[in-house]
Design a protein around this motif. Structure first.
Motif, PDB file in Angstrom:
ATOM      1  N   ALA A 314      39.637  32.971  60.560  1.00 48.72           N
ATOM      2  CA  ALA A 314      40.130  32.709  59.210  1.00 48.72           C
ATOM      3  C   ALA A 314      39.959  31.234  58.848  1.00 48.72           C
ATOM      4  N   CYS A 315      40.250  30.350  59.797  1.00 47.65           N
ATOM      5  CA  CYS A 315      40.090  28.911  59.533  1.00 47.65           C
ATOM      6  C   CYS A 315      38.635  28.560  59.223  1.00 47.65           C
ATOM      7  N   VAL A 316      37.700  29.151  59.993  1.00 46.78           N
ATOM      8  CA  VAL A 316      36.286  28.880  59.748  1.00 46.78           C
ATOM      9  C   VAL A 316      35.861  29.437  58.392  1.00 46.78           C
ATOM     10  N   LEU A 317      36.337  30.621  58.059  1.00 50.13           N
ATOM     11  CA  LEU A 317      35.988  31.227  56.778  1.00 50.13           C
ATOM     12  C   LEU A 317      36.484  30.375  55.616  1.00 50.13           C
ATOM     13  N   PHE A 318      37.787  30.055  55.616  1.00 46.23           N
ATOM     14  CA  PHE A 318      38.344  29.246  54.530  1.00 46.23           C
ATOM     15  C   PHE A 318      37.735  27.847  54.517  1.00 46.23           C
ATOM     16  N   GLY A 319      37.546  27.279  55.717  1.00 43.20           N
ATOM     17  CA  GLY A 319      36.999  25.923  55.786  1.00 43.20           C
ATOM     18  C   GLY A 319      35.569  25.849  55.308  1.00 43.20           C
ATOM     19  N   GLY A 320      34.747  26.820  55.712  1.00 42.56           N
ATOM     20  CA  GLY A 320      33.353  26.805  55.296  1.00 42.56           C
ATOM     21  C   GLY A 320      33.207  26.966  53.795  1.00 42.56           C
ATOM     22  N   VAL A 321      33.912  27.940  53.230  1.00 44.22           N
ATOM     23  CA  VAL A 321      33.841  28.159  51.787  1.00 44.22           C
ATOM     24  C   VAL A 321      34.397  26.947  51.039  1.00 44.22           C
ATOM     25  N   LEU A 394      29.428  33.857  57.664  1.00 45.42           N
ATOM     26  CA  LEU A 394      28.773  34.254  58.908  1.00 45.42           C
ATOM     27  C   LEU A 394      29.427  33.632  60.136  1.00 45.42           C
ATOM     28  N   GLY A 395      29.976  32.435  59.972  1.00 39.64           N
ATOM     29  CA  GLY A 395      30.604  31.768  61.113  1.00 39.64           C
ATOM     30  C   GLY A 395      31.901  32.413  61.544  1.00 39.64           C
ATOM     31  N   ALA A 396      32.637  33.000  60.595  1.00 40.64           N
ATOM     32  CA  ALA A 396      33.927  33.610  60.930  1.00 40.64           C
ATOM     33  C   ALA A 396      33.793  34.728  61.965  1.00 40.64           C
TER      34      ALA A 396
END
Length: 453
Positions: A314-321, A394-396
């Motif tokens: 979730a952190c990677v998803l929110f952070g990437g976006v 994709l990273g999430a």
């Protein structure tokens, strides 16, 4: 039109019922009502989700496929096993049980078809409804279930004919006529004798065995009981796996009784280990922990590791976006932080009937995830850089897999050591996170292909 089916008030109600029942009520008031309620709501929601993956006018196929899959899972062990494996990968350690009584919920498919027909006359759903309903529906259908065998081996008996019997609580007895090589299950009234904690080999008084007090283990004496040494015990990573298999029953994990039988070529020892079933020493001197013959053992609980994997994903998803967001960065960041903190509450606040505090905390976490996630999606749509968004999306799942899969392998015995699983997960996660950060940084240094709005 297909989105109108998913966003129909009845389908949305089914989504909310699944969310509340599977993620809250089932853990607080498990039973027939909450179990069947999930089946009914799931059969209403699943066809609408499946129809999104099919070509237009394939709605009947979606409903039929849902019904067939549901019937196979509930009536066959193969279907239940496949569902268990799929849900374990998606939602952490899970166990789906074959239960033909769940077929009582199949008429709910008629309601799904009625909703589909009603949605034909509805206008196309607005974007915000689709954005809100889609992730909620996906979250709703990923509830998990688990089960352990309803047995507890408390004693072992060997009769005059050489039959080994292991009575359990209830009306089940496990029988072996070949020294523990094969077992059969019989039902009927059983009257176990008092548990026997020590015994010498018949005809060989110097070799004796006794259970290890308070542990899963057996001690051996070669001098008639004057001195003892460990013969078999569950320790280290194996003990950690066993402990995680039985959760709340773990404090009661210990060997209860044993019996020794002389056999051609040596002797066998059969040990009753409570909920963990049986352990056997064969005539060659090899010990085997066999659990319950012919039955699948309980899943090793990797819930804590699954929670870490989901949180980092979730952190990677929110952070990437968010790294590619062109406007409203403060509102997005605050909402993303609230969603992630809410996810922590959800992952650490599973309620039990005796835990009244964790339920409101979990409700608070659920509301934070729902509100923060929806705000982030609304703010991000159409306002983020494509590369950053792709990296986050994709990273999430890559981070989720890099964290969770090594521990899922450890639960099955590969790798054997938990510390090795930690090292593998840390290395893989670091590679994914650093690569994602490098891609986003490289993209942000490029000239923007469009002016700020």
């Amino acid at each position: 039109m297909r989105y109108a089916w998913l966003c129909h008030p009845v389908t949305v109600t089914g989504v909310l019922v699944l969310l509340i029942n599977d993620h809250l009520l089932k853990h607080t008031w498990p039973g027939f009502v909450t179990g069947k309620l999930s089946d009914v709501a799931g059969l209403v929601v699943a066809p609408a989700l499946l129809a999104l993956l099919l070509r237009r006018r394939a709605d009947l196929a979606a409903i039929l496929a849902t019904g067939v899959a549901f019937a196979l899972v509930k009536t066959t062990e193969t279907g239940a096993e496949l569902a268990s494996q799929a849900w374990t990968f998606v939602a952490g350690p899970s166990r789906v049980l074959a239960d033909p009584t769940d077929l009582l919920a199949l008429p709910a498919l008629a309601l799904a078809w009625w909703v589909r027909a009603r949605s034909l006359s509805r206008p196309s759903s607005s974007r915000w409804r689709i954005i809100v309903t889609m992730p909620l529906a996906l979250l709703a259908v990923t509830a998990t279930s688990s089960a352990t065998p309803p047995y507890s081996a408390e004693s072992v008996e060997v009769d005059s004919g050489g039959r080994i019997s292991v009575p359990t609580y209830g009306r089940t007895t496990w029988i072996s006529d070949d020294g523990g090589l094969s077992w059969s299950e019989i039902t009927g009234d059983n009257h176990p004798r008092p548990a026997q904690s020590a015994q010498c080999v018949p005809g060989q008084a110097t070799r004796c065995y006794r259970i290890t007090a308070g542990r899963l283990g057996v001690e051996q004496s070669d001098d008639g009981g004057r001195t003892w040494r460990p013969s078999w015990e569950v320790t280290g990573d194996a003990l950690e796996r066993v402990t995680r298999q039985y959760g709340g029953q773990a404090p009661d994990l210990r060997s209860r009784a044993l019996a020794v039988q002389a056999r051609p070529g040596g002797h066998v020892v059969v040990v009753a280990n409570g909920v963990d079933g049986l352990a056997i020493r064969d005539t060659s001197g090899t010990w085997r922990r066999i659990g319950w013959p012919g039955l699948r053992t309980a899943e090793v609980d990797t819930g804590p590791e699954w929670g870490v994997a989901l949180f980092l994903a979730a952190c990677v998803l929110f952070g990437g976006v968010g790294a590619g967001l062109r406007r409203y960065t403060r509102a997005y960041t605050g909402s993303a932080v609230a969603a992630c903190l809410g996810l922590l509450l959800l992952l650490n606040g599973w309620p039990t009937p005796s835990d009244d505090i964790s339920l409101p905390l979990r409700v608070l976490g659920f509301l934070a995830v729902l509100t923060g996630g929806v705000i982030c999606v609304v703010l991000a749509v159409g306002r983020t850089r494509p590369v950053a968004t792709a990296v986050g999306v994709l990273g999430a799942p890559l981070v989720y897999g890099s964290v969770y899969l090594p521990f899922a392998g450890w639960a099955e015995g590969t790798p054997e050591s938990y510390s090795v699983a930690v090292a593998i997960a840390s290395l893989l996660t670091a590679i994914v996170v650093l690569t994602s950060a490098a891609l986003i940084r490289h993209d942000t240094r490029r000239p923007k292909p469009f002016p700020d709005e």
